[in-house]
Design a protein around this motif. Structure first.
Motif, PDB file in Angstrom:
ATOM      1  N   ASP A  70       0.751  -1.269   0.100  1.00 47.92           N
ATOM      2  CA  ASP A  70       0.058   0.025   0.083  1.00 47.92           C
ATOM      3  C   ASP A  70       0.996   1.246  -0.005  1.00 47.92           C
ATOM      4  O   ASP A  70       1.770   1.394   0.838  1.00 47.92           O
ATOM      5  CB  ASP A  70      -1.073   0.093   1.212  1.00 47.92           C
ATOM      6  CG  ASP A  70      -2.032   0.980   1.309  1.00 47.92           C
ATOM      7  OD1 ASP A  70      -1.779   1.964   0.489  1.00 47.92           O
ATOM      8  OD2 ASP A  70      -2.974   0.861   1.859  1.00 47.92           O
ATOM      9  N   SER A  71       0.386   2.051  -0.839  1.00 44.39           N
ATOM     10  CA  SER A  71       1.381   3.315  -0.964  1.00 44.39           C
ATOM     11  C   SER A  71       1.051   4.451   0.243  1.00 44.39           C
ATOM     12  O   SER A  71       1.675   5.383   0.146  1.00 44.39           O
ATOM     13  CB  SER A  71       1.212   3.965  -2.583  1.00 44.39           C
ATOM     14  OG  SER A  71      -0.181   4.402  -2.487  1.00 44.39           O
ATOM     15  N   SER A  72      -0.025   4.238   0.762  1.00 46.40           N
ATOM     16  CA  SER A  72      -0.357   5.147   1.872  1.00 46.40           C
ATOM     17  C   SER A  72       0.223   4.854   3.066  1.00 46.40           C
ATOM     18  O   SER A  72       0.926   4.011   3.491  1.00 46.40           O
ATOM     19  CB  SER A  72      -1.824   5.129   2.248  1.00 46.40           C
ATOM     20  OG  SER A  72      -2.249   3.863   2.647  1.00 46.40           O
ATOM     21  N   TYR A  73       0.587   5.945   3.839  1.00 45.15           N
ATOM     22  CA  TYR A  73       1.424   6.124   4.968  1.00 45.15           C
ATOM     23  C   TYR A  73       0.817   5.058   6.017  1.00 45.15           C
ATOM     24  O   TYR A  73      -0.347   5.223   6.447  1.00 45.15           O
ATOM     25  CB  TYR A  73       1.445   7.604   5.574  1.00 45.15           C
ATOM     26  CG  TYR A  73       2.514   7.754   6.647  1.00 45.15           C
ATOM     27  CD1 TYR A  73       3.835   7.871   6.855  1.00 45.15           C
ATOM     28  CD2 TYR A  73       1.873   7.826   8.080  1.00 45.15           C
ATOM     29  CE1 TYR A  73       4.624   7.821   8.134  1.00 45.15           C
ATOM     30  CE2 TYR A  73       2.435   8.094   9.192  1.00 45.15           C
ATOM     31  CZ  TYR A  73       3.794   7.956   9.184  1.00 45.15           C
ATOM     32  OH  TYR A  73       4.519   8.121  10.307  1.00 45.15           O
ATOM     33  N   SER A  74       1.682   4.292   6.881  1.00 46.59           N
ATOM     34  CA  SER A  74       1.077   3.737   7.979  1.00 46.59           C
ATOM     35  C   SER A  74       2.204   3.878   9.321  1.00 46.59           C
ATOM     36  O   SER A  74       3.171   3.929   9.306  1.00 46.59           O
ATOM     37  CB  SER A  74       1.131   2.010   7.672  1.00 46.59           C
ATOM     38  OG  SER A  74       0.451   1.618   6.590  1.00 46.59           O
ATOM     39  N   GLY A  75       1.196   4.605  10.264  1.00 49.57           N
ATOM     40  CA  GLY A  75       2.079   4.754  11.548  1.00 49.57           C
ATOM     41  C   GLY A  75       2.360   3.531  12.268  1.00 49.57           C
ATOM     42  O   GLY A  75       1.443   2.654  12.484  1.00 49.57           O
ATOM     43  N   ILE A  76       3.601   3.583  12.873  1.00 50.86           N
ATOM     44  CA  ILE A  76       4.144   2.555  13.760  1.00 50.86           C
ATOM     45  C   ILE A  76       3.968   2.832  15.329  1.00 50.86           C
ATOM     46  O   ILE A  76       3.519   2.454  16.251  1.00 50.86           O
ATOM     47  CB  ILE A  76       5.553   1.988  13.399  1.00 50.86           C
ATOM     48  CG1 ILE A  76       5.660   1.330  12.068  1.00 50.86           C
ATOM     49  CG2 ILE A  76       6.028   1.256  14.622  1.00 50.86           C
ATOM     50  CD1 ILE A  76       7.011   1.278  11.571  1.00 50.86           C
ATOM     51  N   ALA A  77       4.496   4.114  15.418  1.00 51.53           N
ATOM     52  CA  ALA A  77       4.285   4.682  16.914  1.00 51.53           C
ATOM     53  C   ALA A  77       4.605   6.356  16.833  1.00 51.53           C
ATOM     54  O   ALA A  77       5.281   6.717  15.823  1.00 51.53           O
ATOM     55  CB  ALA A  77       5.196   4.092  17.845  1.00 51.53           C
ATOM     56  N   GLY A  78       4.392   7.086  17.611  1.00 47.94           N
ATOM     57  CA  GLY A  78       4.501   8.464  17.637  1.00 47.94           C
ATOM     58  C   GLY A  78       3.684   9.290  18.641  1.00 47.94           C
ATOM     59  O   GLY A  78       3.095   8.875  19.659  1.00 47.94           O
ATOM     60  N   ALA A  79       4.620  10.181  19.298  1.00 48.22           N
ATOM     61  CA  ALA A  79       4.146  11.402  20.243  1.00 48.22           C
ATOM     62  C   ALA A  79       4.192  12.717  19.406  1.00 48.22           C
ATOM     63  O   ALA A  79       5.150  13.291  19.711  1.00 48.22           O
ATOM     64  CB  ALA A  79       5.002  11.420  21.500  1.00 48.22           C
ATOM     65  N   PHE A  80       3.308  13.168  18.763  1.00 48.09           N
ATOM     66  CA  PHE A  80       3.235  13.918  17.585  1.00 48.09           C
ATOM     67  C   PHE A  80       2.027  14.493  17.147  1.00 48.09           C
ATOM     68  O   PHE A  80       0.882  14.080  17.622  1.00 48.09           O
ATOM     69  CB  PHE A  80       3.645  13.041  16.320  1.00 48.09           C
ATOM     70  CG  PHE A  80       4.050  13.744  14.979  1.00 48.09           C
ATOM     71  CD1 PHE A  80       5.098  14.569  15.060  1.00 48.09           C
ATOM     72  CD2 PHE A  80       3.158  13.762  13.897  1.00 48.09           C
ATOM     73  CE1 PHE A  80       5.657  15.294  14.018  1.00 48.09           C
ATOM     74  CE2 PHE A  80       3.800  14.322  12.893  1.00 48.09           C
ATOM     75  CZ  PHE A  80       4.814  15.083  12.740  1.00 48.09           C
ATOM     76  N   GLN A  81       2.237  15.939  16.977  1.00 48.47           N
ATOM     77  CA  GLN A  81       1.332  16.664  16.445  1.00 48.47           C
ATOM     78  C   GLN A  81       1.589  17.694  15.424  1.00 48.47           C
ATOM     79  O   GLN A  81       2.696  18.285  15.557  1.00 48.47           O
ATOM     80  CB  GLN A  81       0.578  17.734  17.627  1.00 48.47           C
ATOM     81  CG  GLN A  81      -0.564  18.333  17.127  1.00 48.47           C
ATOM     82  CD  GLN A  81      -1.430  19.043  18.265  1.00 48.47           C
ATOM     83  OE1 GLN A  81      -2.182  20.097  17.861  1.00 48.47           O
ATOM     84  NE2 GLN A  81      -1.495  18.509  19.358  1.00 48.47           N
ATOM     85  N   LYS A  82       0.845  17.468  14.426  1.00 46.43           N
ATOM     86  CA  LYS A  82       1.091  18.507  13.085  1.00 46.43           C
ATOM     87  C   LYS A  82      -0.220  18.750  12.533  1.00 46.43           C
ATOM     88  O   LYS A  82      -0.953  18.188  12.340  1.00 46.43           O
ATOM     89  CB  LYS A  82       1.850  17.666  12.102  1.00 46.43           C
ATOM     90  CG  LYS A  82       2.360  18.025  10.770  1.00 46.43           C
ATOM     91  CD  LYS A  82       2.934  17.188   9.971  1.00 46.43           C
ATOM     92  CE  LYS A  82       3.660  17.664   8.623  1.00 46.43           C
ATOM     93  NZ  LYS A  82       4.187  16.858   7.594  1.00 46.43           N
TER      94      LYS A  82
END
Length: 424
Positions: free
Chosen positions: A57-69
């Motif tokens: 799949d070409s869409s982004y998949s998250g593994i983990a994060g502490a993130f705000q964008k």
């Protein structure tokens, strides 16, 4: 009924979590505002994970994060992966992080609604991309380490190999700690920034960008790892996973002889010493010299089944067998028989059906006491142990809400039958 155990999978050695974009989209550890002072690393960080990719799949998949964008703002860190439709020979890893430049002139400033500079630094958002070519086979286990240390480079390692190493700041500027979202950054209402595993929280869209596949291990370090440490971490688990079949659309769910079993290593057990009919194990006609006249319909009880049948999704033409593991010992059944939903044996080349939903194994001569103390697993010859799991994607029979007849409709379909693990 669905429970947290629905999202477990096991190869009979360890239990792992499975994630998708429909049902299990990620685990929330906590609010970054609460965790950043005492828990989340800032000066040095290393993020380690073992995961699988199920689809190209070409869409982004998250593994983990502490993130705000969001538009004009980005803080924290996030680790994810994707595949480029135009470069399907590669797997791309993304490590986004915001770091503070020690020279204030190189920092951006958050602007208040009146556009006056407040002097609160939000740092620069840096996205490090690593390309793994050729891409690991779909369903295989992948080891990733992403790390950063103040005034040092950010790095991405995959399967013991360093893919990329770059400094987030310009050569003439020193980089400082990771900048996390803070309450002071916002005016008016705001949403909590979440520390998540198995996905990354998209604050603008109010959704999780979930990982699609399995996640067996996640670690967060307050220091960077040495190359030899990373390579050793990869080697230890890579040898273990070599005995496990790649995660494909083939899986097994539970036994037809006993109530529903959770796909977890501690509960992947089937007690084949339960009571069954005498004739299930022995043919009455085989008792030569014994007068059995009038006993043809008598039910005898013994402490074994002759066969055991497990539900799942199996490839007609592949060879499977059952295996019972008791500590360091184990016993295999003979080659199993693949059955359709009606119980008929499926033979390669004789049927147009390419999938079977049952595997029937004949019990070996078990010599280690009660089989309920042993762990049952299924092996695909030439591949390894087959994962025990519950289907959570349409490709293996899951029916999404929009395709159900009503809220109480069937969630899993298997060759026209309700899925054996979770029918409704």
């Amino acid at each position: 009924q669905m429970s947290v155990e629905t999202f477990l999978a096991t190869d009979a050695v360890e239990s792992v979590m499975q994630f998708d974009t429909h049902i299990n989209t990620g685990l929330v550890v906590g609010d970054v505002e609460t965790l950043r002072v005492s828990t989340l690393p800032s000066n040095s960080i290393a993020v380690e994970a073992w995961f699988t990719v199920e689809e190209a799949d070409s869409s982004y998949s998250g593994i983990a994060g502490a993130f705000q964008k969001r538009q004009g703002y980005g803080k924290g860190w996030a680790l994810g992966h994707y595949m480029d439709a135009n470069r399907d020979d590669s797997l791309f890893l993304s490590f986004q992080l915001a770091v503070q430049a020690n020279e204030e002139a190189y920092n951006d400033f958050t602007l208040s609604p009146g556009l006056e500079a407040t002097g609160r630094s939000r740092g620069g958002l840096f996205n490090l991309i690593g390309r793994k070519r050729p891409a690991p086979p779909l369903g295989s286990w992948i080891h990733v380490v992403a790390q950063y240390s103040s005034n040092g480079p950010a790095q991405i390692w995959v399967n013991g190999e360093q893919l990329v190493s770059e400094r987030p700041c310009m050569n003439s500027v020193s980089c400082g700690p990771i900048l996390y979202p803070e309450l002071i950054d916002f005016w008016g209402s705001r949403d909590d920034t979440l520390f998540t595993i198995g996905g990354v929280h998209d604050i603008d869209a109010q959704r999780f960008i979930g990982h699609r596949g399995l996640l067996s291990m996640f670690r967060l370090y307050e220091r960077t790892l040495l190359p030899q440490e990373i390579q050793q971490m990869y080697k230890v688990r890579a040898s273990q996973y070599a005995a496990t079949a790649r995660l494909t659309r083939w899986y097994w769910s539970g036994s037809t002889e006993l109530p529903l079993l959770s796909p977890s290593a501690s509960r992947a057990r089937v007690d084949v010493n339960a009571l069954a009919n005498f004739s299930d194990r022995f043919d009455v006609d085989s008792f030569e010299g014994v007068d059995l006249q009038g006993l043809e319909n008598t039910v005898f009880q013994v402490l074994e089944f002759e066969n055991i049948t497990v539900w799942g999704r199996f490839a007609v033409g592949e060879t499977y067998r059952c295996r019972w593991i008791f500590g360091s010992e184990g016993q295999d059944s003979a080659t199993g028989e693949l059955l359709d939903s009606g119980g008929s044996i499926l033979m390669p080349g004789e049927e147009t059906v390419t999938l079977a939903n049952r595997l029937r194994c004949r019990l070996p001569d078990w010599s280690y006491g009660q089989t309920s103390n042993a762990i049952l697993t299924v092996e695909q010859l030439g591949e390894g142990r087959v994962w025990q799991r519950v289907c959570v994607r349409e490709s293996c029979g899951y029916v999404p809400p929009q395709r159900r007849s009503d809220n109480n409709g069937i969630w899993w379909i298997h060759h026209g039958d309700p899925h054996p693990c979770i029918g409704r």
